[in-house]
Write an enzyme that holds these catalytic residues in place. Structure first.
Site, PDB file in Angstrom:
ATOM      1  N   ARG A 139       6.564   4.156  -4.641  1.00  0.00           N
ATOM      2  CA  ARG A 139       7.233   3.912  -3.368  1.00  0.00           C
ATOM      3  C   ARG A 139       8.514   4.737  -3.319  1.00  0.00           C
ATOM      4  O   ARG A 139       9.025   5.173  -4.350  1.00  0.00           O
ATOM      5  CB  ARG A 139       7.544   2.430  -3.198  1.00  0.00           C
ATOM      6  CG  ARG A 139       6.305   1.539  -3.200  1.00  0.00           C
ATOM      7  CD  ARG A 139       6.689   0.067  -3.104  1.00  0.00           C
ATOM      8  NE  ARG A 139       5.518  -0.801  -3.078  1.00  0.00           N
ATOM      9  CZ  ARG A 139       4.934  -1.312  -4.165  1.00  0.00           C
ATOM     10  NH1 ARG A 139       5.431  -1.035  -5.373  1.00  0.00           N
ATOM     11  NH2 ARG A 139       3.870  -2.082  -4.063  1.00  0.00           N
ATOM     12  N   LYS A 164       8.183  -3.665  -6.464  1.00  0.00           N
ATOM     13  CA  LYS A 164       7.972  -4.719  -5.483  1.00  0.00           C
ATOM     14  C   LYS A 164       7.486  -5.984  -6.194  1.00  0.00           C
ATOM     15  O   LYS A 164       6.577  -5.934  -7.013  1.00  0.00           O
ATOM     16  CB  LYS A 164       6.941  -4.268  -4.442  1.00  0.00           C
ATOM     17  CG  LYS A 164       6.821  -5.197  -3.245  1.00  0.00           C
ATOM     18  CD  LYS A 164       5.902  -4.598  -2.193  1.00  0.00           C
ATOM     19  CE  LYS A 164       5.816  -5.485  -0.963  1.00  0.00           C
ATOM     20  NZ  LYS A 164       4.928  -4.898   0.076  1.00  0.00           N
ATOM     21  N   HIS A 270       5.821   6.911   2.631  1.00  0.00           N
ATOM     22  CA  HIS A 270       4.749   6.007   2.221  1.00  0.00           C
ATOM     23  C   HIS A 270       3.373   6.624   2.469  1.00  0.00           C
ATOM     24  O   HIS A 270       2.393   6.231   1.827  1.00  0.00           O
ATOM     25  CB  HIS A 270       4.876   4.674   2.960  1.00  0.00           C
ATOM     26  CG  HIS A 270       4.405   3.505   2.155  1.00  0.00           C
ATOM     27  ND1 HIS A 270       5.077   3.030   1.048  1.00  0.00           N
ATOM     28  CD2 HIS A 270       3.305   2.718   2.269  1.00  0.00           C
ATOM     29  CE1 HIS A 270       4.441   2.003   0.533  1.00  0.00           C
ATOM     30  NE2 HIS A 270       3.349   1.796   1.250  1.00  0.00           N
ATOM     31  N   ARG A 273       2.076   7.978  -0.680  1.00  0.00           N
ATOM     32  CA  ARG A 273       1.509   6.946  -1.561  1.00  0.00           C
ATOM     33  C   ARG A 273       0.071   6.641  -1.150  1.00  0.00           C
ATOM     34  O   ARG A 273      -0.819   6.512  -2.003  1.00  0.00           O
ATOM     35  CB  ARG A 273       2.375   5.698  -1.500  1.00  0.00           C
ATOM     36  CG  ARG A 273       1.888   4.502  -2.302  1.00  0.00           C
ATOM     37  CD  ARG A 273       2.944   3.400  -2.252  1.00  0.00           C
ATOM     38  NE  ARG A 273       2.442   2.086  -2.624  1.00  0.00           N
ATOM     39  CZ  ARG A 273       2.419   1.619  -3.875  1.00  0.00           C
ATOM     40  NH1 ARG A 273       2.849   2.380  -4.862  1.00  0.00           N
ATOM     41  NH2 ARG A 273       1.971   0.406  -4.125  1.00  0.00           N
ATOM     42  N   HIS A 296      -0.246  -3.025  -7.362  1.00  0.00           N
ATOM     43  CA  HIS A 296      -0.705  -4.073  -6.446  1.00  0.00           C
ATOM     44  C   HIS A 296      -0.999  -5.350  -7.228  1.00  0.00           C
ATOM     45  O   HIS A 296      -1.636  -5.305  -8.277  1.00  0.00           O
ATOM     46  CB  HIS A 296      -1.965  -3.628  -5.701  1.00  0.00           C
ATOM     47  CG  HIS A 296      -1.692  -2.598  -4.656  1.00  0.00           C
ATOM     48  ND1 HIS A 296      -2.673  -1.763  -4.165  1.00  0.00           N
ATOM     49  CD2 HIS A 296      -0.555  -2.276  -3.988  1.00  0.00           C
ATOM     50  CE1 HIS A 296      -2.158  -0.966  -3.249  1.00  0.00           C
ATOM     51  NE2 HIS A 296      -0.881  -1.262  -3.121  1.00  0.00           N
ATOM     52  N   TYR A 305      -8.288   1.355   0.410  1.00  0.00           N
ATOM     53  CA  TYR A 305      -8.471   2.797   0.224  1.00  0.00           C
ATOM     54  C   TYR A 305      -9.912   3.167  -0.064  1.00  0.00           C
ATOM     55  O   TYR A 305     -10.240   4.356  -0.115  1.00  0.00           O
ATOM     56  CB  TYR A 305      -7.576   3.288  -0.923  1.00  0.00           C
ATOM     57  CG  TYR A 305      -6.109   3.036  -0.682  1.00  0.00           C
ATOM     58  CD1 TYR A 305      -5.406   3.741   0.304  1.00  0.00           C
ATOM     59  CD2 TYR A 305      -5.413   2.078  -1.411  1.00  0.00           C
ATOM     60  CE1 TYR A 305      -4.072   3.498   0.539  1.00  0.00           C
ATOM     61  CE2 TYR A 305      -4.066   1.844  -1.181  1.00  0.00           C
ATOM     62  CZ  TYR A 305      -3.403   2.546  -0.207  1.00  0.00           C
ATOM     63  OH  TYR A 305      -2.074   2.305   0.033  1.00  0.00           O
TER      64      TYR A 305
END
Length: 353
Positions: A139, A164, A270, A273, A296, A305
């Protein structure tokens, strides 16, 4: 007495945010939403308002403001922090709030050719930062806050700290970026040495680490890989120190490069990414591997994706294209029509030829 004055509301909000180690960006966003809530309700004190006022404010954002669900959730988080953490009021669940809809959207992804065209329009630190974002899947703020100690050139790895959700993870360091990144680290070393000579050189550390390890703020390993050009005064404690590279400068460089490269897709940091994840899956890497690299929590987040595995709309053949006679029959039918302008008939004849 002056010393016994109660702190103003927003000052107390800032204090509580810093006690709980919220980032400066989150602090700015939360303060902005609280101000907006107070002004919308005629400058009444939040203690004199309650759940109905919050419900009305949040519903107005969704109905009249037509904000995205993430924006509404952001406002809700700010106001819940105000009431629970600052005012000590536990509001009941607001069932009457009109929730903004969360549409399922596929991420914008650049092709490899578009990535190459974008990088060709950049140089210097913006080029290195954009290359690192695309090459690692980090990120934006994870990249800008990267510390020297977390780059392992021997193993071609980067450790992302406090990502995150407060999680650490490892991601790949592209071999093609080893030499440019080593030069950037050396540049940071020289800049840090100058700061030390000038009586500065102490970087900001999270979670009171500076008190636990007093020498750490001046240790080179803790310095940012991408330090800012100038020292600034930190609004959290008033100390002059060198921050990391400004994200606004990178955003402006990206926008300018996108226009020069002729890329028509919306583009942000982003997007790189998203492109990293999609191209990794296209290359045949396991989705669990991609999940770990992206950090994640749930593999379901990474599965968005996998639309590339189904080839997508660009990877199938239309039934119209399977009918070999269709174009000729279509052109013949048009040519037989009367009353068409001469220019139109000429264009059709040219197409048929």
């Amino acid at each position: 007495m002056e010393g016994s004055k109660k702190p103003r509301l927003l000052e107390e909000v800032r204090r509580r945010l810093r006690v709980k180690h919220y980032s400066l960006r989150t602090e700015t966003i939360y303060i902005g939403w609280i101000k907006r809530f107070i002004l919308t309700n005629g400058k009444r004190h939040p203690r004199d308002m309650g759940a109905p006022d919050l419900e009305r404010f949040l519903s107005t954002l969704a109905v009249q403001g037509q904000v995205a669900s993430s924006t509404q959730n952001q406002a809700l988080s700010a106001l819940l922090f105000l009431y629970r953490e600052v005012l000590g009021i536990d509001l009941p669940w607001m069932e009457n709030v009109v929730r903004a809809k969360r549409p399922r959207r596929l991420p914008t992804v650049l092709s490899r050719e578009e990535v190459q065209a974008l990088l060709a329009q950049l140089d210097g630190r913006p080029w290195l930062l954009v290359s690192l974002l695309y090459g690692t899947g980090m990120r934006l703020m994870e990249c800008l806050r990267l510390r020297v100690k977390d780059v392992d050139f021997a193993r071609n790895e980067i450790t992302v700290r406090d990502g995150k959700g407060g999680k650490d993870r490892r991601t790949v360091l592209p071999k093609s970026l080893v030499e440019p990144l080593q030069r950037e680290v050396e540049r940071a070393r020289l800049l840090h040495a100058d700061d030390l000579l000038a009586g500065f050189g102490a970087v900001w550390l999270p979670h009171a680490l500076a008190r636990k390890y007093p020498a750490a703020p001046r240790d080179f390993g803790w310095q940012y890989v991408f330090p800012a050009v100038h020292r600034t005064v930190d609004p959290r404690d008033g100390v002059e120190r060198r921050h990391h590279f400004d994200d606004g400068m990178l955003s402006r460089a990206l926008k300018s490069a996108r226009l020069r490269a002729g890329i028509n897709k919306p583009l942000s940091a982003h997007t790189l990414r998203h492109s990293f994840a999609t191209h990794m899956i296209e290359a045949g890497y396991d989705i669990r591997t991609v999940q770990e690299l992206l950090g994640h929590k749930d593999v379901a987040t990474t599965q968005i994706y996998t639309h590339v595995l189904n080839r997508g709309a660009g990877g199938v053949m239309s039934p119209l294209d399977r009918c070999a006679e269709t174009p000729a029959a279509y052109l013949a039918a048009i040519m037989s029509e009367a009353g068409k302008p001469a220019g139109f008939r000429f264009a059709v004849e040219a197409a048929a030829a």
